[in-house]
Design a protein around this motif. Structure first.
Motif, PDB file in Angstrom:
ATOM      1  N   TYR A  35     156.721 -38.180  64.746  1.00  0.00           N
ATOM      2  CA  TYR A  35     156.362 -39.183  65.724  1.00  0.00           C
ATOM      3  C   TYR A  35     155.597 -40.303  65.040  1.00  0.00           C
ATOM      4  O   TYR A  35     154.955 -40.103  64.006  1.00  0.00           O
ATOM      5  N   GLN A  37     152.533 -43.166  66.298  1.00  0.00           N
ATOM      6  CA  GLN A  37     151.599 -43.475  67.379  1.00  0.00           C
ATOM      7  C   GLN A  37     151.030 -44.868  67.160  1.00  0.00           C
ATOM      8  O   GLN A  37     150.397 -45.142  66.138  1.00  0.00           O
ATOM      9  N   GLY A  42     151.458 -44.587  73.193  1.00  0.00           N
ATOM     10  CA  GLY A  42     151.603 -43.136  73.105  1.00  0.00           C
ATOM     11  C   GLY A  42     152.285 -42.710  71.818  1.00  0.00           C
ATOM     12  O   GLY A  42     152.239 -43.386  70.797  1.00  0.00           O
ATOM     13  N   LEU A  43     152.959 -41.590  71.885  1.00  0.00           N
ATOM     14  CA  LEU A  43     153.689 -41.051  70.734  1.00  0.00           C
ATOM     15  C   LEU A  43     155.175 -41.268  70.963  1.00  0.00           C
ATOM     16  O   LEU A  43     155.698 -40.950  72.028  1.00  0.00           O
ATOM     17  N   TYR A  48     163.917 -35.546  64.779  1.00  0.00           N
ATOM     18  CA  TYR A  48     163.539 -34.153  64.933  1.00  0.00           C
ATOM     19  C   TYR A  48     164.581 -33.261  64.276  1.00  0.00           C
ATOM     20  O   TYR A  48     165.703 -33.685  63.993  1.00  0.00           O
ATOM     21  N   PHE A  90     152.713 -38.703  62.905  1.00  0.00           N
ATOM     22  CA  PHE A  90     152.390 -37.307  63.151  1.00  0.00           C
ATOM     23  C   PHE A  90     153.625 -36.450  63.005  1.00  0.00           C
ATOM     24  O   PHE A  90     154.697 -36.788  63.511  1.00  0.00           O
ATOM     25  N   PRO A 103     154.474 -25.052  73.253  1.00  0.00           N
ATOM     26  CA  PRO A 103     153.667 -26.193  72.822  1.00  0.00           C
ATOM     27  C   PRO A 103     154.203 -26.736  71.514  1.00  0.00           C
ATOM     28  O   PRO A 103     154.867 -26.025  70.755  1.00  0.00           O
ATOM     29  N   GLN A 104     153.897 -27.990  71.266  1.00  0.00           N
ATOM     30  CA  GLN A 104     154.106 -28.528  69.938  1.00  0.00           C
ATOM     31  C   GLN A 104     152.751 -28.531  69.227  1.00  0.00           C
ATOM     32  O   GLN A 104     151.734 -28.876  69.811  1.00  0.00           O
ATOM     33  N   PHE A 106     150.584 -30.087  66.203  1.00  0.00           N
ATOM     34  CA  PHE A 106     150.569 -31.326  65.443  1.00  0.00           C
ATOM     35  C   PHE A 106     149.692 -31.228  64.200  1.00  0.00           C
ATOM     36  O   PHE A 106     148.670 -30.520  64.191  1.00  0.00           O
ATOM     37  N   GLY A 107     150.103 -31.972  63.165  1.00  0.00           N
ATOM     38  CA  GLY A 107     149.231 -32.195  62.027  1.00  0.00           C
ATOM     39  C   GLY A 107     148.197 -33.249  62.360  1.00  0.00           C
ATOM     40  O   GLY A 107     148.163 -33.772  63.485  1.00  0.00           O
ATOM     41  N   ASP A 108     147.358 -33.589  61.390  1.00  0.00           N
ATOM     42  CA  ASP A 108     146.288 -34.555  61.611  1.00  0.00           C
ATOM     43  C   ASP A 108     146.715 -35.995  61.339  1.00  0.00           C
ATOM     44  O   ASP A 108     145.894 -36.909  61.438  1.00  0.00           O
ATOM     45  N   ARG A 111     147.935 -42.089  58.104  1.00  0.00           N
ATOM     46  CA  ARG A 111     147.666 -43.472  58.499  1.00  0.00           C
ATOM     47  C   ARG A 111     148.277 -44.393  57.461  1.00  0.00           C
ATOM     48  O   ARG A 111     147.818 -44.428  56.317  1.00  0.00           O
TER      49      ARG A 111
END
Lengths: 115, 108
Positions: A35, A37, A42-43, A48, A90, A103-104, A106-108, A111
């Motif tokens: 994704y 952001q 949003g995302l 995928y 992300f 759920p998905q 996510f990594g951090d 940037r």
């Protein structure tokens, strides 16, 4: 408890440069996602991989390519970076694709700034 | 294009106040998820609602899925500074469609 690991955390590129964002998950998940952001948006899904060996376009795939290297790893490549690709990226994973209750994770994020 | 409209986009309140965040769409979703994101981190799942009309509670947070499975709300009772963050709703169509997010600031 690594979960989803993204590298690098920060990167600055010049217009036209190429770069690959790396993502790895240690949860034995089948599906992985990339994704971006942006403020107020949003995302948005770029690409995928529903399962190992498959990849599909998301909402905003132009300018990107992906590789599902193995079950753990899913990379995102910018071949010729443009300022419009400045964003926070992300990676996420889930047990399976399309399951309403999953759920998905996510990594951090990475940037990325393109000058 | 399926869209999820989230409102408000920004909310700044005092500790102890109540608030509601809305997530609306013209599309029907098989489920809807709410995530919370803190600065420098990725989103973390709070809850998944699946059945039309479903209500789920997570301590002071109450989540509701609309009867027609097109909309959802998040209500926080007696907000605390620790509730500060970005709240994202996401509708499931096989892929997740995210709303724009609501940035919540709770001041002590």
């Amino acid at each position: 408890n690594a979960g989803v690991t993204q590298t690098p955390k920060f990167q600055v590129l010049k217009t036209g440069q190429s770069m690959t964002l790396q993502c790895a998950q240690d949860m034995n998940h089948n599906s992985m996602y990339w994704y971006r952001q942006d403020p107020g948006m949003g995302l948005r899904l770029i690409y995928y991989s529903a399962s190992e060996g498959t990849t599909d376009k998301g909402e905003v795939p132009n300018g990107y390519n992906v590789s599902r290297l193995n079950k753990r790893e899913f990379s995102l490549r910018l071949e010729s970076a443009a300022p419009s690709q400045t964003s926070v990226y992300f990676c996420a994973s889930s047990e399976s694709y399309g399951d309403s209750n999953q759920p998905q994770h996510f990594g951090d994020g990475t940037r990325l700034s393109i000058l | 294009t399926q869209l999820l409209e989230q409102s408000p986009q920004f909310l700044s309140i005092q500790e102890g106040e109540n608030l509601t965040v809305y997530c609306n769409s013209s599309s029907v979703f098989s489920s809807l998820q709410w995530y919370r994101q803190e600065p420098g981190e990725g989103p973390v799942l709070l809850v998944t609602v699946v059945t039309g009309g479903e209500v789920k509670k997570l301590k002071r947070l109450t989540f509701q899925f609309g009867d027609a499975r097109k909309d959802s709300s998040l209500h926080i009772t007696a907000a605390q500074p620790g509730d500060t963050g970005l709240y994202l709703c996401a509708g499931n169509t096989g892929k997740l469609i995210f709303g724009q997010g609501t940035t919540l600031q709770v001041k002590p």
